[in-house]
Design a protein around this motif. Structure first.
Motif, mmCIF file in Angstrom:
data_model
loop_
_atom_site.group_PDB
_atom_site.id
_atom_site.type_symbol
_atom_site.label_atom_id
_atom_site.label_comp_id
_atom_site.label_asym_id
_atom_site.label_seq_id
_atom_site.Cartn_x
_atom_site.Cartn_y
_atom_site.Cartn_z
ATOM 1 N N SER A 1 -1.542 -27.659 -9.299
ATOM 2 C CA SER A 1 -1.535 -28.058 -7.878
ATOM 3 C C SER A 1 -2.905 -27.851 -7.245
ATOM 4 C CB SER A 1 -0.505 -27.234 -7.105
ATOM 5 O OG SER A 1 0.761 -27.404 -7.676
ATOM 6 N N ASN B 1 7.237 -28.315 -10.526
ATOM 7 C CA ASN B 1 6.987 -29.495 -9.701
ATOM 8 C C ASN B 1 6.649 -30.752 -10.490
ATOM 9 O OD1 ASN B 1 7.109 -28.464 -6.857
ATOM 10 N ND2 ASN B 1 5.690 -26.978 -7.756
ATOM 11 N N TYR B 2 6.242 -30.591 -11.757
ATOM 12 C CA TYR B 2 5.654 -31.748 -12.426
ATOM 13 C C TYR B 2 6.350 -32.159 -13.725
ATOM 14 C CZ TYR B 2 2.111 -30.447 -9.019
ATOM 15 O OH TYR B 2 1.472 -30.125 -7.860
ATOM 16 N N ILE C 1 4.464 -27.873 1.509
ATOM 17 C CA ILE C 1 4.845 -28.681 0.348
ATOM 18 C C ILE C 1 5.507 -29.972 0.840
ATOM 19 C CG2 ILE C 1 6.149 -28.645 -1.846
ATOM 20 C CD1 ILE C 1 4.030 -26.386 -1.521
ATOM 21 N N LYS D 1 1.813 -31.321 -5.131
ATOM 22 C CA LYS D 1 3.098 -31.164 -4.442
ATOM 23 C C LYS D 1 2.968 -31.145 -2.913
ATOM 24 C CE LYS D 1 2.615 -26.190 -5.098
ATOM 25 N NZ LYS D 1 2.964 -25.042 -5.932
#
Ligand SMILES: O=c1ccn([C@H]2C[C@H](O)[C@@H](COP(=O)(O)OP(=O)(O)OP(=O)(O)O)O2)c(=O)[nH]1
Length: 364
Positions: A115, A351-352, A230, A361
């Motif tokens: 991130s 998140n990925y 976020i 994000k």
């Protein structure tokens, strides 16, 4: 240097070993380390309370502490306790909350979280006696400091924010090309043909299966990004979309791009991988500012099939024409000392997992 307390086989230490080292005080912190900092093969590091603006980045060098060298470079220092902006184009150092008392068999490497890299925030760790960025020698006892250079966007930071992570290694356990080929034969590590030469080569995707969006380029003069927000920001305010149907993209020197690998990649649970930041023979450009791939990323057991690698690209010197399918980087695989009790994407807030072309994000 503390005596060894290790009984693990060689490899990168998994989540359960990290918890044990925290209990033993080998990794310590104030405030106490929180469970959510522990990732499958790494521990997230947290910012302390004070930022120091520097006139230049530096490495302390042998026999010198960071604290001793700081006055040479310090311009001013300030508390970030109630949130402060780190300005684009400036260099800062922030002491981290975590400290180490490593036994002689354990070394560590640090890197920016994905991130952080996707925001073009250059974050590197420096240590006392340090002669390299992001490398913590075996047996190191002392503090860790993050050097932070926001390159495209100014960012709002607070104490406790997690911009980078640390991996602990027992010995060396990088896979040779023969071992990588054997692993790939059992569990495909990449979609399509595997190019194995000093790691696993991967190429850039400039001809997406649907549509013509191939990447993003950071806009100059954008606003501040609060790293705690976020899914909050409109991509259009910070990024220019790059569309093409020609399979070619000309990189402007100095500009920052988010692109994606053509191949889906897979990191089986007993392995972790690191992307090489440069392939000097391919061209004068950098393909990531983060580069660590977790065990379980892209793996079927963690619902990750089809996950691509996101590339954070900057070229230097001359404009460079990037072509679809051109090899731009390689992943170096390492053994874990044991299978982690957490996997990327499985039951933890990842998140990925399953990502294609994806901004950090913080964007909607
Ligand atoms: O340059 C990179 C680095 C990582 N990744 C992928 C693989 C990695 O397993 C995943 C998450 O990376 P990291 O743990 O560094 O990111 P994060 O910001 O902590 O995300 P999360 O909150 O999902 O853990 O993103 C990339 O695509 N490109």
């Amino acid at each position: 240097m503390p005596a060894s307390t290790l009984s693990e086989p060689a490899g990168v230490l998994p989540s359960q070993s990290l918890r044990r080292l925290i209990e033993q005080g080998i990794v310590a912190a104030r405030p106490e380390i929180r469970a959510e900092q522990i990732q499958p093969a790494s521990l997230d590091l947290r910012l302390g309370d004070t930022a120091v603006r520097l006139r230049a980045s530096f490495l302390p060098g042998r026999g010198k502490t960071v604290a001793e060298r700081l006055p040479e470079f310090e311009m001013h220092r300030f508390s970030i306790a109630s949130g402060m902006v780190l300005e684009k184009g400036c260099v800062y150092v922030v002491e981290l909350a975590e400290t180490l008392a490593l036994p002689r068999e354990l070394s560590a490497v640090t890197n920016a979280k994905s991130s952080t890299g996707r925001l073009d925030l250059l974050v590197r760790v420096i240590t006392d006696d340090g002669v390299e960025f992001d490398r913590v020698p075996a047996g190191y006892t002392g503090k860790l400091y993050a050097e932070i250079c926001p390159r495209s966007f100014s960012v709002l930071v607070r104490p406790g924010m997690r911009l980078n992570q640390i991996r602990l290694r027992h010995g060396q356990s990088v896979l040779s090309d023969a071992e990588l080929s054997a692993l790939h034969a059992g569990t495909p590590l990449v979609s399509g043909e595997a190019l194995i030469s000093e790691g696993l080569g991967f190429s850039v995707d400039l001809k997406p299966e649907t549509g013509d969006l191939v990447g993003y380029r950071a806009k100059p003069h954008a606003g501040v990004i609060d790293l705690d927000r976020i899914g909050a920001y409109d991509p259009a305010e910070f990024w220019e979309e790059l569309h093409t149907t020609t399979g070619q993209l000309i990189l402007d020197p100095g500009a920052f791009y988010i692109l994606v690998s053509r191949e889906a990649v897979c990191i089986p649970p007993l392995y972790a991988a690191e992307m090489a930041p440069y392939l000097a023979m391919v061209g004068e450009f950098r393909v990531h500012y983060a580069g660590f791939f977790d065990p379980g990323f892209g793996h079927a057991a963690a619902d990750g099939v089809g996950s691509r690698g996101v590339l954070e690209v900057r070229c230097h010197e001359a404009p460079f024409a990037l072509e679809h399918g051109q090899i731009v980087g390689r992943l170096v695989y390492e053994r874990m000392s044991a299978e982690p009790d957490l996997l990327y994407g499985a039951g933890i807030a990842s998140n990925y997992q399953g990502q294609g072309l994806k901004l950090s994000k913080h964007f909607k």
